[in-house]
Design a protein around this motif. Structure first.
Motif, PDB file in Angstrom:
ATOM      1  N   GLY B 158       0.840  -1.283  -0.039  1.00 25.52           N
ATOM      2  CA  GLY B 158       0.002  -0.089   0.107  1.00 25.52           C
ATOM      3  C   GLY B 158       0.860   1.411   0.065  1.00 25.52           C
ATOM      4  N   LEU B 159       2.236   1.153  -0.065  1.00 26.33           N
ATOM      5  CA  LEU B 159       2.788   2.419  -0.107  1.00 26.33           C
ATOM      6  C   LEU B 159       3.298   2.800  -1.565  1.00 26.33           C
ATOM      7  N   ASP B 160       3.064   4.097  -1.762  1.00 23.50           N
ATOM      8  CA  ASP B 160       3.516   4.444  -3.100  1.00 23.50           C
ATOM      9  C   ASP B 160       4.971   4.466  -3.268  1.00 23.50           C
ATOM     10  N   PRO B 161       5.284   4.605  -4.610  1.00 17.00           N
ATOM     11  CA  PRO B 161       6.867   4.311  -4.904  1.00 17.00           C
ATOM     12  C   PRO B 161       7.709   5.065  -4.128  1.00 17.00           C
ATOM     13  N   LEU B 162       7.207   6.341  -4.139  1.00 18.19           N
ATOM     14  CA  LEU B 162       8.169   7.320  -3.390  1.00 18.19           C
ATOM     15  C   LEU B 162       8.619   6.916  -1.977  1.00 18.19           C
ATOM     16  N   ILE B 163       7.485   6.781  -1.285  1.00 17.73           N
ATOM     17  CA  ILE B 163       7.623   6.505   0.056  1.00 17.73           C
ATOM     18  C   ILE B 163       8.389   5.007  -0.042  1.00 17.73           C
TER      19      ILE B 163
END
Lengths: 559, 298
Positions: B158-163
């Motif tokens: 559930g984390l976006d790529p940046l995070i």
């Protein structure tokens, strides 16, 4: 880590704890503010549920504090932290003791002091309520929290368990003969209560220890449900023989042998005996009397189909002047002349109920020796036999053996109080006030007390000028608890008595009536149990049908 | 071994989530536990953390039976999970203050540097944090005491790529001498950190090896023929996903050795015009292995 987790819970839960303390404060102020007569009535009615809210608050807060670090499940952060589970458990208990119950304890003391009740007794009463709240509400609530994941789950579990227990209890009671629940003697009822509380306490501690150590929720739930079942069974069905045995152990030195003798007097069957009125103990006078009469009528009707009822006039001697003889329990054994046992049963003598198989109705085996001529008291205990047994043996000659567990109540002191006075401290009854009721036919006596009220109280209206005196009324509600076992609702109990001085129908006339009521005094005599002993009465040959209740006697006692 | 499981079984009712799992995590390694959703990764980790008990078999963590993992071992383990229930009404700072005293080795300096790197809002309550921030908070509470073992259960879910990149960056910075067990269904997420990989499918371990060996033995092979390509009758077991398209036969060789491959081709496939052997990335390896496992499972 105990203190560490405790501080964390305080940080998270102080608003809830503050709300609970506020509720308890309001409840205490209500008791103090409404005074002896619970007025104004509107405020009394509106705030009736305040005490329930306090209990509910204790339960909700205790469940919630456990849910800060829930046990069931495998997602909780605290389970992967290097903290001993026993520390977390003790932190929750500490929270309940210090944040939930300690403020209530202090408010209870303040409430009693505001009512001018003695400090030492106040401390003891507050401690007693503290213990009851802990064992009956807070610890079981901690258990409920420990075996559920969320408050919603606890609520559902609680509701389902309550419904299951209610159905189980109803089914169990439905299968038992009428009156089984009332088999135990009234004075030893505290043993059932204390035993049930002890079972609850042990169950709660054991379940919490198990669940915090092993986190096996299904097993812990089973333990909790079994414990509650056992506590309920203990409360309702602890055999009276055990209760009496425990009671005898606590009595210790006050057990005596007395001078009392009991004798079956066949010729007293048609004796006209004077009924001694009992004091209404609580509730609203008009409605109370009507409700009581209706309940008794229903009960009597119901019993006719279930029991064969027998009245046995007994002559009682050896009761010293002023004393009251009270039968706590009667055990009956009916056998044929050849020794075949037809029936054996135990019943309790209580003020408004019946035992199994054998029982004592109101006033039916309670005799009061008044004045010096006390050698000829008559008591009429009522035996209630299962109707099938009764019908089978009623016309036979049988041997009847009755074993009585008896208590002598001795007057401790007599105090006088006016019929319309402000607050006065009475020994043994604490903070009392009197007034004429709104109908103008009774004097109401209300006492706020923080200890067990005396087991028996006798009261009479007297006119000091003329020396006239209304018939004495007495109330015996035996309670042999060695220490006051406070009910959880409030640390202070409101006891009330009502003395009639005017018959609104105009049929009866009281020596002390409305014309002198303003100057009349109430004589209040308190009694405490002085001696407990047993007596065996054997009637070698009796035909029960001759003593059937249908040939009714006027129940009561004579002197 | 920091972690060792022996014939580990875990049943939920009639469903076996683990079926005789035997796994080992060498000290100082970073093992990626790979598997599709429902393969048994989280169950394995929960057994190791003593959150649940195995039905059969046993596991040791830091040399201790997982059933007996106590405060002493937990003080040396960092745990981050996407399904971690923390007190919602505590702020980040309050929660850090809450966990700090539990660890004798807590390094305040390290905590400060991690907080700076993760840019966590200290005064915000957990319930007001986004999913990504919550994961960062969990990481910030798992690293400052320099755990000997760091267990990460689906940390990127559930984390976006940046995070995700930020998270990995911080993790790599702090990794040091830690042993890491990281479960994920995306091998590509852990390419940079994993030294070993274990592939789990339907509660069973399909294989476990070092990343070096894995990448060395997996090759994508394209064989061009003069005529239309036909699949040979006896396909070697090490060739996965063989397919013939036009005049090209493709497969993934899972036991790559140049001489052995040449030998197999020579014996099985006549009239080969050209053989093209390519290294494949970890995502492709995972996909191939996963599909093969599913095919075998029927």
């Amino acid at each position: 880590m105990i203190w560490h987790y405790f501080k964390k819970d305080v940080r998270l839960m102080w608003p809830m704890a503050l709300a609970l303390t506020t509720l308890q404060t309001l409840s205490a102020l209500r008791t103090v503010g409404l005074g002896h007569f619970n007025e104004p009535r509107l405020l009394y009615a509106f705030t009736t549920y305040l005490q329930f809210l306090v209990l509910l608050g204790i339960v909700v807060t205790s469940i919630t504090v456990v849910h800060q670090d829930p046990l069931p499940g495998d997602r909780q952060d605290w389970l992967i932290r290097p903290v001993k589970r026993v520390d977390v458990w003790l932190a929750k208990v500490l929270f309940v003791l210090l944040v939930v119950l300690a403020p209530i304890f202090l408010i209870d003391i303040a409430e009693q002091l505001m009512l001018h009740l003695p400090l030492f007794v106040s401390l003891s009463a507050a401690a007693s309520r503290f213990f009851v709240l802990l064992s009956v509400f807070a610890l079981p609530a901690l258990v409920l929290g420990a075996i559920t994941r969320s408050f919603a789950e606890a609520l559902v579990f609680g509701i389902v368990a309550t419904i299951a227990f209610t159905l189980l209890t109803a089914m169990t009671i439905g299968m038992l003969p009428v009156g089984t629940m009332l088999e135990r003697p009234q004075g030893v009822a505290w043993i059932n209560v204390a035993s049930a509380m002890l079972v609850m306490l042990i169950t709660a501690v054991a379940t919490l220890a198990f669940q915090y150590r092993h986190r096996r929720t299904a097993l812990a739930r089973g333990m909790a449900l079994a414990g509650v079942s056992l506590a309920m069974a203990t409360l309702a069905g602890l055999p009276s023989a055990y209760a009496m045995a425990i009671q005898r152990w606590t009595w210790g030195g006050v057990q005596g042998d007395g001078e009392v003798t009991l004798q079956f007097v066949a010729d007293r069957r048609l004796t006209s005996v004077k009924r001694i009125e009992s004091l209404p103990l609580s509730g609203e006078s008009g409605a109370r009397d009507a409700a009581r009469a209706a309940a008794e009528a229903v009960m009597k009707q119901m019993e006719k189909g279930v029991y064969g009822q027998i009245h046995l006039p007994l002559q009682v001697t050896g009761v010293a002047a002023g004393n009251i003889l009270f039968a706590d329990q009667i055990t009956a054994r009916i056998s044929a002349i050849n020794g075949e046992v037809y029936f054996e049963g135990t019943g309790a003598c209580i003020r408004s109920g019946n035992g199994v198989g054998i029982g004592c109705r109101m006033n039916q085996f309670e005799v009061h020796a008044v004045g010096p001529q006390n050698a000829d008291l008559t008591g009429v205990p009522e035996l209630m036999l299962p109707v099938t047994v009764y019908e089978r043996i009623k016309d036979r000659s049988v041997r009847l053996e009755l074993e009585f567990a008896l208590t002598i109540f001795r007057p401790t002191q007599t105090q006088m109080i006016g019929t319309s006075v402000g607050v006065r401290q009475l020994s043994g009854l604490d903070s009392c006030a009197t007034r004429i009721d709104s109908d103008g036919d009774e004097v109401e006596i209300r006492c706020l007390t923080n200890r067990n009220v005396p087991s028996c109280v006798a009261a009479a209206l007297e006119d000091p000028q003329s020396g006239n005196r209304n018939p004495e009324m007495h109330a015996c509600t035996p309670d042999y608890a060695p220490w006051p076992l406070h009910l959880p609702m409030d640390v202070v109990a409101n006891t009330q008595l009502s003395l009639p001085f005017r018959d609104t129908t105009g049929l009866a006339h009281y020596p002390v009536d409305q014309s002198v009521i303003a100057r009349a005094q109430i004589s209040l005599t308190t009694y405490e149990p002085a001696e407990h002993f047993s007596r065996m009465l054997v009637i070698p040959n009796i035909r029960l049908a001759d003593w059937a209740a249908s040939r009714d006697l006027n129940p009561g006692a004579s002197n | 071994m920091i972690i060792q499981t022996n014939n580990l079984w875990k049943a939920y009712g009639r469903h076996d989530a683990l079926k005789g799992l035997s796994l080992s995590v060498p000290e100082g390694s970073a093992l990626a536990l790979i598997g599709a959703n429902g393969a048994g990764k989280t169950t394995t980790i929960k057994v190791l953390m003593n959150l649940i008990e195995p039905s059969r078999g046993n596991a040791t963590v830091l040399g201790v039976d997982s059933r007996k993992v106590s405060t002493r071992e937990l003080a040396q383990i960092g745990y981050v999970s996407e399904n971690q229930d923390m007190p919602e009404r505590l702020t980040v700072a309050q929660f850090l203050s809450h966990v700090r005293p539990m660890y004798p080795t807590w390094d305040l300096e390290l905590e400060r540097s991690i907080l700076t790197a993760l840019r966590l809002p200290l005064d915000r309550k957990r319930r007001d944090l986004s999913h990504g921030m919550r994961m960062k908070m969990a990481l910030a509470c798992a690293l400052p005491y320099r755990p000997k073992l760091l267990v990460l259960d689906e940390p990127f879910s559930g984390l976006d790529p940046l995070i995700r990149d930020e998270f990995m960056e911080n993790l790599l910075e702090q990794a040091g001498a830690m042993t890491i067990l990281i479960s994920t269904h995306e091998l590509a997420d852990v390419e940079n950190v994993a030294t070993h990989v274990a592939f789990i499918e339907q509660g069973q371990l399909l294989f476990q090896e070092s990343m070096n060996e894995l990448t060395k033995r997996m090759r994508e092979v394209h064989i061009r023929f003069a005529q239309t390509a036909v699949l040979p009758k006896d396909i070697p077991y090490s060739w996965l996903q063989p397919k013939a398209l036009g005049n090209v036969l493709s497969f993934v060789e899972t036991r790559f050795s140049e001489t052995e491959l040449s030998g197999k081709i020579a014996s099985l496939l006549p009239a080969v015009r050209e053989v093209d052997v390519q290294a494949i990335n970890l995502r492709a390896i995972f996909n191939v292995l996963a599909r093969d496992a599913q095919r075998k499972a029927g």
